[in-house]
Design a protein around this motif. Structure first.
Motif, PDB file in Angstrom:
ATOM      1  N   HIS A 249       0.822  -1.209   0.000  1.00 26.80           N
ATOM      2  CA  HIS A 249       0.000   0.000   0.000  1.00 26.80           C
ATOM      3  C   HIS A 249       0.857   1.261   0.000  1.00 26.80           C
ATOM      4  N   ILE A 250       1.933   1.256   0.767  1.00 26.76           N
ATOM      5  CA  ILE A 250       2.808   2.432   0.797  1.00 26.76           C
ATOM      6  C   ILE A 250       3.397   2.682  -0.580  1.00 26.76           C
ATOM      7  N   LEU A 251       3.872   1.614  -1.223  1.00 31.87           N
ATOM      8  CA  LEU A 251       4.426   1.759  -2.571  1.00 31.87           C
ATOM      9  C   LEU A 251       3.370   2.271  -3.537  1.00 31.87           C
ATOM     10  N   ALA A 252       2.156   1.741  -3.428  1.00 31.77           N
ATOM     11  CA  ALA A 252       1.077   2.157  -4.332  1.00 31.77           C
ATOM     12  C   ALA A 252       0.704   3.621  -4.107  1.00 31.77           C
ATOM     13  N   VAL A 253       0.651   4.056  -2.846  1.00 32.22           N
ATOM     14  CA  VAL A 253       0.307   5.453  -2.542  1.00 32.22           C
ATOM     15  C   VAL A 253       1.397   6.396  -3.044  1.00 32.22           C
ATOM     16  N   LEU A 254       2.654   6.037  -2.829  1.00 32.60           N
ATOM     17  CA  LEU A 254       3.762   6.889  -3.282  1.00 32.60           C
ATOM     18  C   LEU A 254       3.796   6.988  -4.804  1.00 32.60           C
ATOM     19  N   LEU A 255       3.539   5.866  -5.481  1.00 35.94           N
ATOM     20  CA  LEU A 255       3.499   5.896  -6.949  1.00 35.94           C
ATOM     21  C   LEU A 255       2.341   6.754  -7.440  1.00 35.94           C
ATOM     22  N   THR A 256       1.190   6.647  -6.761  1.00 34.53           N
ATOM     23  CA  THR A 256       0.042   7.481  -7.131  1.00 34.53           C
ATOM     24  C   THR A 256       0.350   8.954  -6.916  1.00 34.53           C
ATOM     25  N   GLY A 257       1.004   9.261  -5.790  1.00 35.87           N
ATOM     26  CA  GLY A 257       1.378  10.640  -5.517  1.00 35.87           C
ATOM     27  C   GLY A 257       2.361  11.184  -6.537  1.00 35.87           C
ATOM     28  N   LYS A 258       3.264  10.340  -6.979  1.00 38.18           N
ATOM     29  CA  LYS A 258       4.259  10.786  -7.962  1.00 38.18           C
ATOM     30  C   LYS A 258       3.631  11.059  -9.321  1.00 38.18           C
ATOM     31  N   TYR A 259       2.808  10.138  -9.798  1.00 36.71           N
ATOM     32  CA  TYR A 259       2.308  10.246 -11.172  1.00 36.71           C
ATOM     33  C   TYR A 259       0.965  10.964 -11.276  1.00 36.71           C
ATOM     34  N   LEU A 260       0.190  10.983 -10.197  1.00 37.50           N
ATOM     35  CA  LEU A 260      -1.097  11.665 -10.252  1.00 37.50           C
ATOM     36  C   LEU A 260      -1.001  13.104  -9.745  1.00 37.50           C
ATOM     37  N   LEU A 261      -0.238  13.311  -8.664  1.00 39.61           N
ATOM     38  CA  LEU A 261      -0.085  14.646  -8.091  1.00 39.61           C
ATOM     39  C   LEU A 261       1.249  15.291  -8.440  1.00 39.61           C
ATOM     40  N   ASN A 262       2.095  14.536  -9.147  1.00 36.31           N
ATOM     41  CA  ASN A 262       3.400  15.062  -9.582  1.00 36.31           C
ATOM     42  C   ASN A 262       4.267  15.483  -8.408  1.00 36.31           C
ATOM     43  N   LEU A 263       4.360  14.632  -7.391  1.00 38.26           N
ATOM     44  CA  LEU A 263       5.125  14.940  -6.191  1.00 38.26           C
ATOM     45  C   LEU A 263       6.478  14.221  -6.221  1.00 38.26           C
ATOM     46  N   PRO A 264       7.528  14.892  -5.757  1.00 38.07           N
ATOM     47  CA  PRO A 264       8.874  14.289  -5.787  1.00 38.07           C
ATOM     48  C   PRO A 264       9.112  13.357  -4.605  1.00 38.07           C
ATOM     49  N   VAL A 265       8.355  12.291  -4.519  1.00 36.91           N
ATOM     50  CA  VAL A 265       8.422  11.419  -3.348  1.00 36.91           C
ATOM     51  C   VAL A 265       9.558  10.402  -3.421  1.00 36.91           C
ATOM     52  N   PHE A 266      10.189  10.268  -4.580  1.00 36.59           N
ATOM     53  CA  PHE A 266      11.254   9.271  -4.733  1.00 36.59           C
ATOM     54  C   PHE A 266      12.635   9.911  -4.895  1.00 36.59           C
ATOM     55  N   GLU A 267      12.758  11.175  -4.462  1.00 34.60           N
ATOM     56  CA  GLU A 267      14.050  11.843  -4.595  1.00 34.60           C
ATOM     57  C   GLU A 267      15.088  11.256  -3.641  1.00 34.60           C
ATOM     58  N   HIS A 268      14.648  10.766  -2.492  1.00 35.18           N
ATOM     59  CA  HIS A 268      15.546  10.116  -1.520  1.00 35.18           C
ATOM     60  C   HIS A 268      15.032   8.695  -1.307  1.00 35.18           C
ATOM     61  N   LEU A 269      15.220   7.869  -2.301  1.00 35.31           N
ATOM     62  CA  LEU A 269      14.571   6.557  -2.330  1.00 35.31           C
ATOM     63  C   LEU A 269      15.035   5.643  -1.202  1.00 35.31           C
ATOM     64  N   LEU A 270      16.347   5.488  -1.026  1.00 30.91           N
ATOM     65  CA  LEU A 270      16.861   4.553  -0.022  1.00 30.91           C
ATOM     66  C   LEU A 270      16.445   4.937   1.397  1.00 30.91           C
ATOM     67  N   PRO A 271      16.595   6.214   1.817  1.00 25.16           N
ATOM     68  CA  PRO A 271      16.134   6.573   3.167  1.00 25.16           C
ATOM     69  C   PRO A 271      14.632   6.366   3.362  1.00 25.16           C
ATOM     70  N   VAL A 272      13.839   6.677   2.335  1.00 28.67           N
ATOM     71  CA  VAL A 272      12.392   6.490   2.436  1.00 28.67           C
ATOM     72  C   VAL A 272      12.048   5.020   2.626  1.00 28.67           C
ATOM     73  N   ILE A 273      12.715   4.154   1.854  1.00 30.65           N
ATOM     74  CA  ILE A 273      12.466   2.705   1.965  1.00 30.65           C
ATOM     75  C   ILE A 273      12.798   2.211   3.367  1.00 30.65           C
ATOM     76  N   LEU A 274      13.954   2.632   3.890  1.00 33.07           N
ATOM     77  CA  LEU A 274      14.373   2.155   5.208  1.00 33.07           C
ATOM     78  C   LEU A 274      13.456   2.672   6.314  1.00 33.07           C
ATOM     79  N   ILE A 275      13.089   3.945   6.231  1.00 35.09           N
ATOM     80  CA  ILE A 275      12.216   4.521   7.268  1.00 35.09           C
ATOM     81  C   ILE A 275      10.855   3.846   7.255  1.00 35.09           C
ATOM     82  N   PHE A 276      10.283   3.658   6.075  1.00 36.23           N
ATOM     83  CA  PHE A 276       8.977   2.999   6.009  1.00 36.23           C
ATOM     84  C   PHE A 276       9.070   1.527   6.397  1.00 36.23           C
TER      85      PHE A 276
END
Length: 392
Positions: A249-276
């Motif tokens: 679900h987290i991956l799906a929400v982040l992908l939706t935010g990136k492509y639907l809302l055009n948000l830079p949610v994957f700019e720090h991919l490794l830290p985001v993955i580890l924190i989540f």
């Protein structure tokens, strides 16, 4: 091999409920969009300005600012600006210091102070407008002073003529800064999305443990006790399934935010993955022992709904804790949402390194392991009690 089969069966049950999947993805994204666009776009930001100079040039500067269609200028005192900015009632304030005319005509640093508490879309627009008009004013004053020296015409007369015939060209210059404004808007929306995500993902994760209640209600639980399958493995399969369901679900929400809302949610991919990864593990650990204590669906639903909504509000998912009273800030430290948001904000927006956040990450992992250990202890005590009742 047995535990993999159990995990597969649990995941098949979870993914069979398409309504839960759709809601888990759509709700945080939809709320982010609605909250970010809830303010009327036609509402102009207000620039509160204090004129301590009370001179012709400071008055002209305020008039130039007021000529902008993008903003509304409100004249007030410096104390009022400081109070409103500290209370976050306004995005920023402008103070024109004394001796403004003398500094302007003698090419000295201008006593103009911008008072700001936090960056926002409105403050970016206001700062750009102020900088543009201040630059125009300095150019007019410099040119008028030069012509006055050459022609002998008083400088005030020349500047008055220039201002009377000058049309504001600031609109095009403001548009040139739209990329900066958009970046701030995207950052605000990203923070809003992550704030909702750390809360609503908990609703998703508890679905992985809903079958524990169902098995008690339809007596499947007691049939499982008579099978050769280890109950600890069965419980571990539920933990793994809930964890993977939450990660999806987290991956799906982040992908939706990136492509639907055009948000830079994957700019720090490794830290985001580890924190989540740590955050999902924490929610999974907290949810498991609470689920084992529930005996009915009604208790399960109501209890978790109250806990998640309460901790979400206290944790800052709906509003910023920057202006919250001290006791609320203290209470927020006991909510997982606040820690999830704090870690993501530190790495994504405050430029903190991941290594600087290792201590809280390890602490949250330890807390999750403690809750999971408690869950297995509760399960073991329950099994021994059932075994004792059967023998007697």
């Amino acid at each position: 091999m047995e535990i993999l089969i159990l995990i597969k069966k649990q995941l098949k049950l979870l993914f069979s409920n398409r309504l839960i999947i759709l809601a888990g993805i759509a709700v945080p994204v939809l709320l982010t969009y609605l909250f970010s666009n809830s303010i009327d776009a036609s509402k102009k930001p207000c620039l509160y300005a204090a004129d301590l100079s009370k001179s012709s040039y400071s008055a002209q500067f305020l008039q130039m600012l007021s000529s902008h269609k993008e903003i509304t200028v409100v004249s007030t005192g410096k104390e009022n600006i400081l109070k409103k900015v500290d209370s976050q009632l306004i995005p920023m304030g402008l103070v024109i210091g004394k001796d403004f005319d003398n500094a302007l005509l003698n090419n000295k640093p201008l006593p103009v102070e911008i008072i700001i508490n936090f960056e926002s879309t409105d403050s970016a627009v206001l700062k750009q407008v102020a900088a543009t008009e201040l630059s125009s004013l300095k150019k007019v004053a410099a040119d008028s002073s030069y012509l006055s020296n050459k022609s002998g015409i008083p400088v005030n007369s020349l500047t008055s003529q220039v201002f009377n015939g000058m049309k504001s060209s600031s609109s095009s210059e403001i548009n040139s800064s739209s990329s900066d404004t958009l970046a701030i808007k995207q950052e605000e929306m990203t923070q809003t999305l992550l704030g909702f995500l750390v809360m609503f993902i908990w609703f998703v994760i508890i679905q992985g443990f809903r079958t524990l209640i169902e098995e008690r209600e339809n007596n499947t639980y007691y049939r499982l006790l008579s099978t050769p399958t280890s109950y600890n493995r069965y419980l571990a399969s539920k933990i793994a399934a809930a964890y993977l369901f939450g990660a999806f679900h987290i991956l799906a929400v982040l992908l939706t935010g990136k492509y639907l809302l055009n948000l830079p949610v994957f700019e720090h991919l490794l830290p985001v993955i580890l924190i989540f990864a740590v955050y999902i593990f924490l929610l999974t650990g907290i949810s498991l022992p609470l689920s084992l204590l529930m005996k009915r669906h009604e208790d399960f639903t109501v209890t978790f709904a109250v806990i998640i909504i309460a901790t979400g509000i206290l944790g800052g998912s709906f509003f910023s804790l920057d202006t919250a009273p001290g006791y609320l800030v203290l209470l927020s430290k006991f909510t997982p949402e606040a820690w999830g948001e704090k870690l993501l904000k530190a790495v994504l927006f405050d430029n903190s390194s991941l290594t600087s956040q290792l201590v809280p990450l390890l602490a949250l992992t330890a807390i999750a392991l403690l809750f999971i250990g408690a869950a297995f202890a509760i399960s073991s005590m329950s099994l021994r009690k059932k075994s004792y009742l059967v023998k007697s």
